[in-house]
Design a protein around this motif. Structure first.
Motif, PDB file in Angstrom:
ATOM      1  N   CYS A 155       0.831  -3.270  -6.127  1.00  0.00           N
ATOM      2  CA  CYS A 155       1.225  -1.869  -6.076  1.00  0.00           C
ATOM      3  C   CYS A 155       0.791  -1.222  -7.381  1.00  0.00           C
ATOM      4  N   VAL A 167      -9.793   0.275   8.060  1.00  0.00           N
ATOM      5  CA  VAL A 167      -8.869   0.554   6.969  1.00  0.00           C
ATOM      6  C   VAL A 167      -7.635   1.159   7.626  1.00  0.00           C
ATOM      7  N   GLU A 216      -1.119  -2.320  -1.654  1.00  0.00           N
ATOM      8  CA  GLU A 216      -2.320  -2.829  -0.996  1.00  0.00           C
ATOM      9  C   GLU A 216      -2.095  -4.284  -0.617  1.00  0.00           C
ATOM     10  N   LEU A 243      -3.803  -7.517   0.132  1.00  0.00           N
ATOM     11  CA  LEU A 243      -5.117  -8.073  -0.177  1.00  0.00           C
ATOM     12  C   LEU A 243      -5.457  -9.277   0.687  1.00  0.00           C
ATOM     13  N   ALA A 285      -0.458  -9.229  -2.580  1.00  0.00           N
ATOM     14  CA  ALA A 285      -0.408  -7.770  -2.518  1.00  0.00           C
ATOM     15  C   ALA A 285      -0.195  -7.229  -3.923  1.00  0.00           C
ATOM     16  N   GLN A 330      -3.416   2.384   7.126  1.00  0.00           N
ATOM     17  CA  GLN A 330      -2.437   2.876   6.158  1.00  0.00           C
ATOM     18  C   GLN A 330      -1.074   2.995   6.827  1.00  0.00           C
ATOM     19  N   TRP A 340      -1.876   0.101   2.097  1.00  0.00           N
ATOM     20  CA  TRP A 340      -3.223   0.060   2.661  1.00  0.00           C
ATOM     21  C   TRP A 340      -3.640  -1.377   2.924  1.00  0.00           C
ATOM     22  N   LEU A 341      -4.532  -1.547   3.887  1.00  0.00           N
ATOM     23  CA  LEU A 341      -5.113  -2.859   4.160  1.00  0.00           C
ATOM     24  C   LEU A 341      -6.431  -2.677   4.903  1.00  0.00           C
ATOM     25  N   GLU A 342      -7.238  -3.730   4.904  1.00  0.00           N
ATOM     26  CA  GLU A 342      -8.433  -3.792   5.743  1.00  0.00           C
ATOM     27  C   GLU A 342      -8.253  -4.940   6.714  1.00  0.00           C
ATOM     28  N   GLU A 369       0.599   3.211  -4.756  1.00  0.00           N
ATOM     29  CA  GLU A 369      -0.166   2.736  -3.603  1.00  0.00           C
ATOM     30  C   GLU A 369      -0.071   1.220  -3.512  1.00  0.00           C
TER      31      GLU A 369
END
Length: 153
Positions: free
Chosen positions: A64, A147, A70, A72, A62, A149, A106-108, A68
């Protein structure tokens, strides 16, 4: 649940990480991506079970940037999935990113990965958009990604 500890990933962990990555993901990261140079990811941690020999069973990558966070990449060894280890790892990732100043994370996630979506929603992640044909599939097709959040705690 067995005792465990979480610690930053080390270069020596790459063999175990790579093996988990190949078993846990249909489109795994390459060894080169997993062995990223120091500084590429602000947060790269492994989840180790305390046994006679510490056993790496999961990890996350991850970062920052500018408030933000994220996620990964995250994975738990498939033989340990469904036992609560993913929750432990996700909680640790959220804590690390919050401490780093993330105002949102955030992530996918693959559209077909319902178990992960349920886990993420349990921790406050909400789907905000869809990325069409984002993930490659083994059969040559492409799969959409959600996506998601989370507003930081």
């Amino acid at each position: 649940m067995t005792d465990y500890y979480l610690c930053p990933l080390a270069h020596d962990d790459i063999t175990a990480i790579s093996a988990i990555e190949r078993r846990a993901h249909s489109s795994p990261w390459s060894d080169t991506q997993l062995a990223a140079p120091t500084g590429r990811f602000d947060h790269a941690y492994g989840l180790h079970l305390m046994q006679p020999h510490a056993l790496l069973i999961g990890y996350f990558y991850a970062r920052c940037v500018a408030g933000e966070g994220e996620l990964l990449n995250i994975a738990i060894e498939p033989t340990y999935q469904g036992q609560g280890w993913g929750s432990i790892l996700l909680e640790a990732m959220i804590k690390r990113l919050n401490e780093a100043g993330a105002e949102s994370i955030w992530l996918e996630v693959r559209e077909s990965n319902i178990a992960a979506q349920v886990l993420y929603q349990k921790y406050g992640f909400k789907p905000v958009s869809r990325r069409k044909h984002y993930y490659a599939c083994a059969d040559g097709r492409r799969e959409d990604a959600w996506v998601m959040q989370k507003i930081a705690d």
